[in-house]
Design an enzyme around this catalytic site. Sequence first.
Site, PDB file in Angstrom:
ATOM      1  N   ASN A 119       8.159  43.716 165.898  1.00 31.72           N
ATOM      2  CA  ASN A 119       9.520  43.700 165.458  1.00 31.72           C
ATOM      3  C   ASN A 119      10.262  42.637 166.393  1.00 31.72           C
ATOM      4  O   ASN A 119      11.117  42.004 166.116  1.00 31.72           O
ATOM      5  CB  ASN A 119      10.103  45.189 165.711  1.00 31.72           C
ATOM      6  CG  ASN A 119       9.347  46.156 164.464  1.00 31.72           C
ATOM      7  OD1 ASN A 119       8.521  45.724 163.598  1.00 31.72           O
ATOM      8  ND2 ASN A 119       9.583  47.379 164.857  1.00 31.72           N
ATOM      9  N   THR A 164      41.805  12.640 139.352  1.00 29.39           N
ATOM     10  CA  THR A 164      42.203  14.095 139.424  1.00 29.39           C
ATOM     11  C   THR A 164      41.717  14.376 137.736  1.00 29.39           C
ATOM     12  O   THR A 164      42.109  13.759 137.073  1.00 29.39           O
ATOM     13  CB  THR A 164      43.550  14.316 139.768  1.00 29.39           C
ATOM     14  OG1 THR A 164      44.288  13.640 138.771  1.00 29.39           O
ATOM     15  CG2 THR A 164      44.157  13.676 141.105  1.00 29.39           C
ATOM     16  N   HIS A 165      41.143  15.753 137.830  1.00 30.90           N
ATOM     17  CA  HIS A 165      40.855  16.313 136.527  1.00 30.90           C
ATOM     18  C   HIS A 165      39.662  15.234 135.801  1.00 30.90           C
ATOM     19  O   HIS A 165      39.637  15.117 134.517  1.00 30.90           O
ATOM     20  CB  HIS A 165      42.024  16.417 135.647  1.00 30.90           C
ATOM     21  CG  HIS A 165      43.401  17.238 136.277  1.00 30.90           C
ATOM     22  ND1 HIS A 165      43.230  18.494 136.222  1.00 30.90           N
ATOM     23  CD2 HIS A 165      44.298  16.593 136.950  1.00 30.90           C
ATOM     24  CE1 HIS A 165      44.470  19.081 136.899  1.00 30.90           C
ATOM     25  NE2 HIS A 165      44.936  17.917 137.506  1.00 30.90           N
ATOM     26  N   SER A 286      11.735   6.941 131.798  1.00 29.23           N
ATOM     27  CA  SER A 286      11.581   7.960 130.538  1.00 29.23           C
ATOM     28  C   SER A 286      10.027   7.874 129.890  1.00 29.23           C
ATOM     29  O   SER A 286       9.663   6.790 129.669  1.00 29.23           O
ATOM     30  CB  SER A 286      12.765   7.800 129.532  1.00 29.23           C
ATOM     31  OG  SER A 286      12.327   8.534 128.211  1.00 29.23           O
ATOM     32  N   LYS A 292      15.380   3.524 129.776  1.00 25.96           N
ATOM     33  CA  LYS A 292      16.101   4.457 130.494  1.00 25.96           C
ATOM     34  C   LYS A 292      15.773   4.351 131.818  1.00 25.96           C
ATOM     35  O   LYS A 292      14.536   3.873 132.354  1.00 25.96           O
ATOM     36  CB  LYS A 292      15.577   5.816 130.264  1.00 25.96           C
ATOM     37  CG  LYS A 292      16.048   6.371 128.870  1.00 25.96           C
ATOM     38  CD  LYS A 292      17.636   6.406 128.608  1.00 25.96           C
ATOM     39  CE  LYS A 292      18.302   7.193 129.641  1.00 25.96           C
ATOM     40  NZ  LYS A 292      17.937   8.822 129.081  1.00 25.96           N
ATOM     41  N   ASN A 294      16.859   6.663 135.180  1.00 20.96           N
ATOM     42  CA  ASN A 294      17.451   7.974 135.306  1.00 20.96           C
ATOM     43  C   ASN A 294      17.882   8.375 136.731  1.00 20.96           C
ATOM     44  O   ASN A 294      17.127   8.158 137.599  1.00 20.96           O
ATOM     45  CB  ASN A 294      16.724   9.127 134.622  1.00 20.96           C
ATOM     46  CG  ASN A 294      16.678   9.010 133.216  1.00 20.96           C
ATOM     47  OD1 ASN A 294      17.616   8.439 132.409  1.00 20.96           O
ATOM     48  ND2 ASN A 294      15.644   9.193 132.572  1.00 20.96           N
ATOM     49  N   GLU A 299      20.473  14.510 140.006  1.00 22.52           N
ATOM     50  CA  GLU A 299      20.519  15.490 139.283  1.00 22.52           C
ATOM     51  C   GLU A 299      19.985  16.724 139.998  1.00 22.52           C
ATOM     52  O   GLU A 299      20.572  17.736 140.029  1.00 22.52           O
ATOM     53  CB  GLU A 299      19.960  15.189 137.935  1.00 22.52           C
ATOM     54  CG  GLU A 299      20.451  14.280 137.081  1.00 22.52           C
ATOM     55  CD  GLU A 299      19.435  13.831 135.944  1.00 22.52           C
ATOM     56  OE1 GLU A 299      19.833  14.420 134.676  1.00 22.52           O
ATOM     57  OE2 GLU A 299      18.909  12.945 135.960  1.00 22.52           O
ATOM     58  N   GLN A 331      11.272  41.426 156.175  1.00 23.06           N
ATOM     59  CA  GLN A 331      10.111  40.449 156.101  1.00 23.06           C
ATOM     60  C   GLN A 331      10.581  39.472 154.984  1.00 23.06           C
ATOM     61  O   GLN A 331      10.131  38.246 154.931  1.00 23.06           O
ATOM     62  CB  GLN A 331       8.695  40.949 155.759  1.00 23.06           C
ATOM     63  CG  GLN A 331       7.620  40.023 155.532  1.00 23.06           C
ATOM     64  CD  GLN A 331       6.288  40.936 155.524  1.00 23.06           C
ATOM     65  OE1 GLN A 331       5.931  41.219 156.194  1.00 23.06           O
ATOM     66  NE2 GLN A 331       5.887  40.938 154.538  1.00 23.06           N
TER      67      GLN A 331
HETATM   68  N1  ARG Z   1       5.438  40.450 159.070  1.00 31.37           N
HETATM   69  C1  ARG Z   1       6.575  41.256 159.622  1.00 31.37           C
HETATM   70  C2  ARG Z   1       7.835  40.543 159.411  1.00 31.37           C
HETATM   71  O1  ARG Z   1       7.974  39.332 159.168  1.00 31.37           O
HETATM   72  C3  ARG Z   1       6.564  41.528 161.053  1.00 31.37           C
HETATM   73  C4  ARG Z   1       5.738  42.791 161.221  1.00 31.37           C
HETATM   74  C5  ARG Z   1       6.295  44.028 161.431  1.00 31.37           C
HETATM   75  N2  ARG Z   1       5.831  44.936 160.584  1.00 31.37           N
HETATM   76  C6  ARG Z   1       5.801  46.225 160.969  1.00 31.37           C
HETATM   77  N3  ARG Z   1       5.296  47.027 160.206  1.00 31.37           N
HETATM   78  N4  ARG Z   1       6.625  46.662 162.069  1.00 31.37           N
HETATM   79  O2  ARG Z   1       9.071  41.047 159.429  1.00 31.37           O
END
Ligand code: ARG
Length: 474
Positions: A119, A164-165, A286, A292, A294, A299, A331
Site C-alpha cells: 500500500n 465571434t460566434h 482518403s 483528399k 485530411n 481531428e 488500483q
Molecule cells: N497492485 C495494487 C495497486 O496498484 C497494489 C497492491 C496492494 N494490494 C493489496 N491487496 N493490498 O493498488
Amino acid sequence: MSGAPNDESGRTLWHGRFEAGPAEELLAYTVSLPFDQRLWPDDIEGSRAHVSGLARAGLLTESERDSIMAALTAVEAELTAGTFVFVATDEDIHTAVERRVTELAGPAGGKLHTGRSRNDQCATDLRLWCRRELRAVAARVLELQETLLSRAREAGDTYLPGFTHLQRAQPVLLAHHLLAHGWALSRDVDRLLDTVARLDVSPLGAGALAGSSLPLDPQFTSDLLGFARPFENSLDAVSDRDHVAEALFVLSLIGVHLSRLGEEWVLWTSDEFGFARLDDAYSTGSSMLPQKKNPDIAELARGKAGRLVGNLTGLLVTLKGLPLAYNRDLQEDKEPLFDSVDQVSLALGALNGMIATAVFVPERMQAAADAPTLAATDLAEWLVQRGMPFREAHAVVGALVRRSLAGEGALADLVRADQALGPEAAALVAPGSAVQRRTTRGGAGPAPVRMQLERFVAQIAADRARLGAPAPTR
Ligand code: ARG
C-alpha cells in the site's frame, strides 16, 4: 495452485493464513502487472531507499543490505535489457521485483518487505512516476509553445479575421491568434508544475495503514527519494489519490485546449477557409477520394478530449465512496493516468509537427479580413472621437452597412457620401487599415503584439527555468 503474489517457492505472499490457493478467475480479475509494469524504475528506486532505511534502523546487517542492493541492481539490469522473465504468479510489478530479488539475494531477500506494505509501496512508486512524467508533459507543452512563438514571429503583420460566434468580427494579427493558444498552454505548464509541487510527498513508511512498530524513519527515506517532505498521516498517505485526480484534470484541460486548437485547424485547412495547408507528412489521404488531404491529427486532438475527460470522471467516481484507508479500488488509478499522459504526449508531439510544417495562406486570410464591414466598429469609434455618443454612432454605421448589403453601393462609397462620416472616415475601410488601429495593451494590432511577443518569450524562459530544462538550440 496457480498465480498470485508469491514468494520464491511460488507461494502467495499471504500463504500462511490460507489453506487453499487463489482461483484462476480471481487472479485474472485482480492482476495489475500488464499495466503497472511501467512503474518498475520507480519500484526499484523506492526499494533502494527502503533498504537503506532498514539498514540504518539496524534491521538489516551490512552484508544483507549489500546483497539486496546487488540483487536490485541485477533486477534493474534485467528489466532495462528486457530479459526479466515474468512468471504467472507475478500479480503486480511490486510482487515481481520482490520475487526476483529474493531469488537472487537468497534469505536476505526475504527481509526486503520488512515494515513495508504494497500500500505505501505502490503509492510511493506512483508519486515518483507522476513527478517525472508530469514534468515531461510540461516540457512537451513548452515545445508546442515555442513552435507557436516561432510561427507567430515569422507571421509578421499577416492578419486574418477574428471571429465571434464564428462570424467575422474584427481583423487580428495571425501572431496574436497563435499566441492566444500559447498563453492558454502557459497556464497548463503552471498547473502541471503546481500539481507536481503538491504531490511531492513521500508515503513510504506508512506501511499498510498505520505506520510501524519498527524504528523506521519516513523523513530519512523521503530525503533519499528527493521528496519535499514525508507524509503527515499514514491513513492519508496510503489512500490519497488527489494527485492522480488533479493530474487527470490538468491533462483533460490540456486536451480541451488542444481540441479547440484542433477544431480551428480543421476549419482553417478546409477549402471554405483555405487559411492553411498541411504538410504531406502531417496529413492523411482518403482510401477512395483521390483528391483528399485530411487533417486527422487536428481531428483526433478534438476527438480524444472526450477520452481524457472520461478518464478524469471515471477516477473521481472510483474515489468518491471509498472509506479509509487502502482499498483495492485504488488500483484503478493507474490505467486512466497512464492513458491520459500517453495520449496528451502523443497529441502534443503530433500537433507540434503539424503546426511547425504547415503553410499559411496570407492572401486568403487577408482577403477574408478585408471585407469592409470588419471596419464598422472603427467607423463608429471615429464618430465617438468627434463627440457622438457610441449608441448613436453604432446606429449610423449599422444603417450604412445595411444599405450596402442591400446593394445600394460599396460601404466605402456610402461612408464617403455620408454627412457625419465623409472622405476621411472612408479611409478606415481600406484593406489592412483596421488591424493597424488595434493599439491598446494586449490588443490585436502590430504595436501591442510586439510587446506581447516579448512577454511571451519571457514567460517561456521563466517556465523553462522552473522546469530546470535548458532552452532548445534553435
Ligand atoms: N497492485 C495494487 C495497486 O496498484 C497494489 C497492491 C496492494 N494490494 C493489496 N491487496 N493490498 O493498488
